[in-house]
Scaffold this motif. Structure first.
Motif, PDB file in Angstrom:
ATOM      1  N   PRO A 113       0.785  -1.237   0.000  1.00  0.00           N
ATOM      2  CA  PRO A 113       0.000   0.000   0.000  1.00  0.00           C
ATOM      3  C   PRO A 113       0.822   1.294   0.000  1.00  0.00           C
ATOM      4  CG  PRO A 113      -0.963  -1.584   1.495  1.00  0.00           C
ATOM      5  CD  PRO A 113       0.337  -2.166   1.046  1.00  0.00           C
ATOM      6  N   GLY A 114       1.853   1.367   0.820  1.00  0.00           N
ATOM      7  CA  GLY A 114       2.679   2.577   0.855  1.00  0.00           C
ATOM      8  C   GLY A 114       3.365   2.832  -0.471  1.00  0.00           C
ATOM      9  N   GLU A 115       3.909   1.770  -1.051  1.00  0.00           N
ATOM     10  CA  GLU A 115       4.561   1.869  -2.359  1.00  0.00           C
ATOM     11  C   GLU A 115       3.553   2.291  -3.430  1.00  0.00           C
ATOM     12  OE1 GLU A 115       6.964  -1.231  -5.341  1.00  0.00           O
ATOM     13  OE2 GLU A 115       5.830  -2.012  -3.632  1.00  0.00           O
ATOM     14  N   ALA A 116       2.331   1.768  -3.347  1.00  0.00           N
ATOM     15  CA  ALA A 116       1.296   2.089  -4.331  1.00  0.00           C
ATOM     16  C   ALA A 116       0.958   3.575  -4.298  1.00  0.00           C
ATOM     17  CB  ALA A 116       0.043   1.247  -4.070  1.00  0.00           C
ATOM     18  N   VAL A 117       0.774   4.138  -3.096  1.00  0.00           N
ATOM     19  CA  VAL A 117       0.457   5.563  -2.976  1.00  0.00           C
ATOM     20  C   VAL A 117       1.610   6.400  -3.514  1.00  0.00           C
ATOM     21  CG1 VAL A 117       0.017   7.442  -1.336  1.00  0.00           C
ATOM     22  CG2 VAL A 117      -1.182   5.242  -1.084  1.00  0.00           C
ATOM     23  N   LYS A 118       2.832   6.059  -3.157  1.00  0.00           N
ATOM     24  CA  LYS A 118       4.003   6.809  -3.659  1.00  0.00           C
ATOM     25  C   LYS A 118       4.085   6.731  -5.178  1.00  0.00           C
ATOM     26  CE  LYS A 118       6.822   6.255   0.453  1.00  0.00           C
ATOM     27  NZ  LYS A 118       7.905   5.505   1.072  1.00  0.00           N
ATOM     28  N   TRP A 119       3.839   5.557  -5.728  1.00  0.00           N
ATOM     29  CA  TRP A 119       3.916   5.377  -7.176  1.00  0.00           C
ATOM     30  C   TRP A 119       2.877   6.260  -7.877  1.00  0.00           C
ATOM     31  CZ3 TRP A 119       1.177   4.126 -11.471  1.00  0.00           C
ATOM     32  CH2 TRP A 119       1.901   3.742 -12.601  1.00  0.00           C
ATOM     33  N   VAL A 120       1.657   6.273  -7.352  1.00  0.00           N
ATOM     34  CA  VAL A 120       0.603   7.082  -7.963  1.00  0.00           C
ATOM     35  C   VAL A 120       0.933   8.560  -7.845  1.00  0.00           C
ATOM     36  CG1 VAL A 120      -1.839   7.734  -7.794  1.00  0.00           C
ATOM     37  CG2 VAL A 120      -1.182   5.316  -7.752  1.00  0.00           C
ATOM     38  N   ARG A 121       1.444   8.987  -6.699  1.00  0.00           N
ATOM     39  CA  ARG A 121       1.823  10.396  -6.547  1.00  0.00           C
ATOM     40  C   ARG A 121       2.953  10.780  -7.500  1.00  0.00           C
ATOM     41  NH1 ARG A 121       1.386  10.884   0.055  1.00  0.00           N
ATOM     42  NH2 ARG A 121      -0.877  11.238   0.075  1.00  0.00           N
ATOM     43  N   ARG A 122       3.843   9.885  -7.749  1.00  0.00           N
ATOM     44  CA  ARG A 122       4.969  10.160  -8.658  1.00  0.00           C
ATOM     45  C   ARG A 122       4.541  10.098 -10.131  1.00  0.00           C
ATOM     46  NH1 ARG A 122       8.032   6.725  -6.426  1.00  0.00           N
ATOM     47  NH2 ARG A 122       7.623   4.993  -7.805  1.00  0.00           N
ATOM     48  N   ASN A 123       3.643   9.181 -10.463  1.00  0.00           N
ATOM     49  CA  ASN A 123       3.311   8.946 -11.872  1.00  0.00           C
ATOM     50  C   ASN A 123       1.978   9.528 -12.335  1.00  0.00           C
ATOM     51  OD1 ASN A 123       5.493   7.014 -12.975  1.00  0.00           O
ATOM     52  ND2 ASN A 123       5.010   6.220 -10.949  1.00  0.00           N
ATOM     53  N   TYR A 124       1.130   9.928 -11.369  1.00  0.00           N
ATOM     54  CA  TYR A 124      -0.179  10.474 -11.754  1.00  0.00           C
ATOM     55  C   TYR A 124      -0.354  11.908 -11.249  1.00  0.00           C
ATOM     56  CZ  TYR A 124      -5.167  11.340 -11.954  1.00  0.00           C
ATOM     57  OH  TYR A 124      -6.384  11.924 -12.193  1.00  0.00           O
ATOM     58  N   HIS A 125      -0.408  12.089  -9.938  1.00  0.00           N
ATOM     59  CA  HIS A 125      -0.611  13.430  -9.369  1.00  0.00           C
ATOM     60  C   HIS A 125       0.033  13.483  -7.979  1.00  0.00           C
ATOM     61  CE1 HIS A 125      -2.494  17.086  -7.950  1.00  0.00           C
ATOM     62  NE2 HIS A 125      -2.917  17.316  -9.189  1.00  0.00           N
ATOM     63  N   PRO A 126       0.806  14.525  -7.691  1.00  0.00           N
ATOM     64  CA  PRO A 126       1.508  14.590  -6.402  1.00  0.00           C
ATOM     65  C   PRO A 126       0.606  14.682  -5.173  1.00  0.00           C
ATOM     66  CG  PRO A 126       1.902  16.594  -7.702  1.00  0.00           C
ATOM     67  CD  PRO A 126       1.141  15.629  -8.572  1.00  0.00           C
ATOM     68  N   ARG A 127      -0.651  15.079  -5.350  1.00  0.00           N
ATOM     69  CA  ARG A 127      -1.573  15.165  -4.205  1.00  0.00           C
ATOM     70  C   ARG A 127      -2.572  14.010  -4.165  1.00  0.00           C
ATOM     71  NH1 ARG A 127      -3.227  20.221  -5.978  1.00  0.00           N
ATOM     72  NH2 ARG A 127      -5.347  19.677  -5.357  1.00  0.00           N
ATOM     73  N   ALA A 128      -2.384  13.006  -4.980  1.00  0.00           N
ATOM     74  CA  ALA A 128      -3.300  11.860  -4.997  1.00  0.00           C
ATOM     75  C   ALA A 128      -3.365  11.232  -3.608  1.00  0.00           C
ATOM     76  CB  ALA A 128      -2.818  10.827  -6.013  1.00  0.00           C
ATOM     77  N   VAL A 129      -4.526  10.693  -3.288  1.00  0.00           N
ATOM     78  CA  VAL A 129      -4.802  10.083  -1.979  1.00  0.00           C
ATOM     79  C   VAL A 129      -4.666  11.193  -0.936  1.00  0.00           C
ATOM     80  CG1 VAL A 129      -4.405   8.128  -0.445  1.00  0.00           C
ATOM     81  CG2 VAL A 129      -3.753   7.940  -2.854  1.00  0.00           C
ATOM     82  N   GLU A 130      -5.727  11.984  -0.812  1.00  0.00           N
ATOM     83  CA  GLU A 130      -5.653  13.248  -0.083  1.00  0.00           C
ATOM     84  C   GLU A 130      -5.785  13.165   1.432  1.00  0.00           C
ATOM     85  OE1 GLU A 130      -7.291  16.555  -3.064  1.00  0.00           O
ATOM     86  OE2 GLU A 130      -8.765  14.978  -2.641  1.00  0.00           O
ATOM     87  N   VAL A 131      -6.452  12.164   1.948  1.00  0.00           N
ATOM     88  CA  VAL A 131      -6.712  12.127   3.389  1.00  0.00           C
ATOM     89  C   VAL A 131      -6.301  10.776   3.970  1.00  0.00           C
ATOM     90  CG1 VAL A 131      -8.563  13.876   3.331  1.00  0.00           C
ATOM     91  CG2 VAL A 131      -9.119  11.470   2.948  1.00  0.00           C
ATOM     92  N   PRO A 132      -6.018  10.727   5.275  1.00  0.00           N
ATOM     93  CA  PRO A 132      -5.528   9.485   5.886  1.00  0.00           C
ATOM     94  C   PRO A 132      -6.436   8.280   5.681  1.00  0.00           C
ATOM     95  CG  PRO A 132      -5.300  11.320   7.427  1.00  0.00           C
ATOM     96  CD  PRO A 132      -6.067  11.837   6.238  1.00  0.00           C
ATOM     97  N   TRP A 133      -7.754   8.487   5.714  1.00  0.00           N
ATOM     98  CA  TRP A 133      -8.653   7.335   5.584  1.00  0.00           C
ATOM     99  C   TRP A 133      -8.630   6.776   4.164  1.00  0.00           C
ATOM    100  CZ3 TRP A 133      -9.805  11.796   8.116  1.00  0.00           C
ATOM    101  CH2 TRP A 133     -10.448  12.797   7.392  1.00  0.00           C
ATOM    102  N   GLN A 134      -8.228   7.572   3.179  1.00  0.00           N
ATOM    103  CA  GLN A 134      -8.059   7.027   1.830  1.00  0.00           C
ATOM    104  C   GLN A 134      -6.829   6.108   1.800  1.00  0.00           C
ATOM    105  OE1 GLN A 134      -8.140  10.659  -0.530  1.00  0.00           O
ATOM    106  NE2 GLN A 134     -10.345  10.449  -0.876  1.00  0.00           N
ATOM    107  N   ARG A 135      -5.762   6.477   2.524  1.00  0.00           N
ATOM    108  CA  ARG A 135      -4.596   5.580   2.633  1.00  0.00           C
ATOM    109  C   ARG A 135      -4.997   4.292   3.344  1.00  0.00           C
ATOM    110  NH1 ARG A 135      -2.251  10.522   3.419  1.00  0.00           N
ATOM    111  NH2 ARG A 135      -2.140  10.361   5.687  1.00  0.00           N
ATOM    112  N   ARG A 136      -5.852   4.420   4.358  1.00  0.00           N
ATOM    113  CA  ARG A 136      -6.338   3.234   5.076  1.00  0.00           C
ATOM    114  C   ARG A 136      -7.123   2.317   4.139  1.00  0.00           C
ATOM    115  NH1 ARG A 136      -8.477   5.472   9.610  1.00  0.00           N
ATOM    116  NH2 ARG A 136     -10.532   5.699   8.669  1.00  0.00           N
ATOM    117  N   PHE A 137      -7.918   2.907   3.236  1.00  0.00           N
ATOM    118  CA  PHE A 137      -8.663   2.097   2.263  1.00  0.00           C
ATOM    119  C   PHE A 137      -7.690   1.299   1.386  1.00  0.00           C
ATOM    120  CE2 PHE A 137     -10.463   1.702  -2.063  1.00  0.00           C
ATOM    121  CZ  PHE A 137     -11.488   0.797  -1.789  1.00  0.00           C
ATOM    122  N   VAL A 138      -6.590   1.913   0.962  1.00  0.00           N
ATOM    123  CA  VAL A 138      -5.606   1.201   0.142  1.00  0.00           C
ATOM    124  C   VAL A 138      -5.036   0.019   0.939  1.00  0.00           C
ATOM    125  CG1 VAL A 138      -3.442   1.388  -1.162  1.00  0.00           C
ATOM    126  CG2 VAL A 138      -5.110   3.280  -1.215  1.00  0.00           C
TER     127      VAL A 138
END
Length: 149
Positions: A113-138
């Motif tokens: 999950p952590g790698e996935a969020v970082k990858w999306v922020r790097r390859n799609y949008h730097p602010r992707a996954v905006e709130v903590p509960w969205q990270r929890r969903f991942v």
């Protein structure tokens, strides 16, 4: 099988598997060029149907899907179809919910999950996954996916 997304299409990310998925914000209008074969709408209310197939995940802005397990199933369908169809994932602004969905899809690719969020922020949008509960969903997607195995 349709022609894949062009790599120079706006907001198209190429996953490590080679699948390509477009993320976008519905408020920004339809980008020029190719259209999707299937769209996954991440919105509170069902949006007007586009002229191509669409799937809807009820999901309020800055929150989580109304039914997380159903959302995971629908995102898995989108991931599977992205192997040979043009799939797009979209919400109002194209950042938080879209980024969260793209991160969940990266979990299907085998990322943690952590790698996935970082990858999306790097390859799609730097602010992707905006709130903590969205990270929890991942993280929930990862646990659910591991439990299927």
């Amino acid at each position: 099988m349709s022609e894949p997304w062009n790599t120079d299409s706006p907001a198209v990310v190429t996953l490590p598997s080679g699948r390509r998925i477009r993320g976008r914000g519905l408020r920004h209008g339809l980008p020029k060029g190719q259209t999707a074969d299937v769209a996954v709408h991440l919105t509170e209310h069902r949006p007007p149907a586009p002229p191509w197939e669409s799937l809807w995940i009820p999901w309020r802005d800055f929150w989580l899907p109304a039914d997380p397990v159903d959302a995971m199933r629908t995102l898995r369908v989108a991931y599977d179809r992205a192997a040979d169809e043009r799939v797009e994932v979209c919400c109002g602004g194209g950042i938080g919910r879209t980024g969260t969905a793209l991160s969940a899809i990266c979990v299907f690719e085998g990322m943690n999950p952590g790698e996935a969020v970082k990858w999306v922020r790097r390859n799609y949008h730097p602010r992707a996954v905006e709130v903590p509960w969205q990270r929890r969903f991942v993280r929930q997607v990862a646990a659910h996916t591991a439990g299927r195995g």
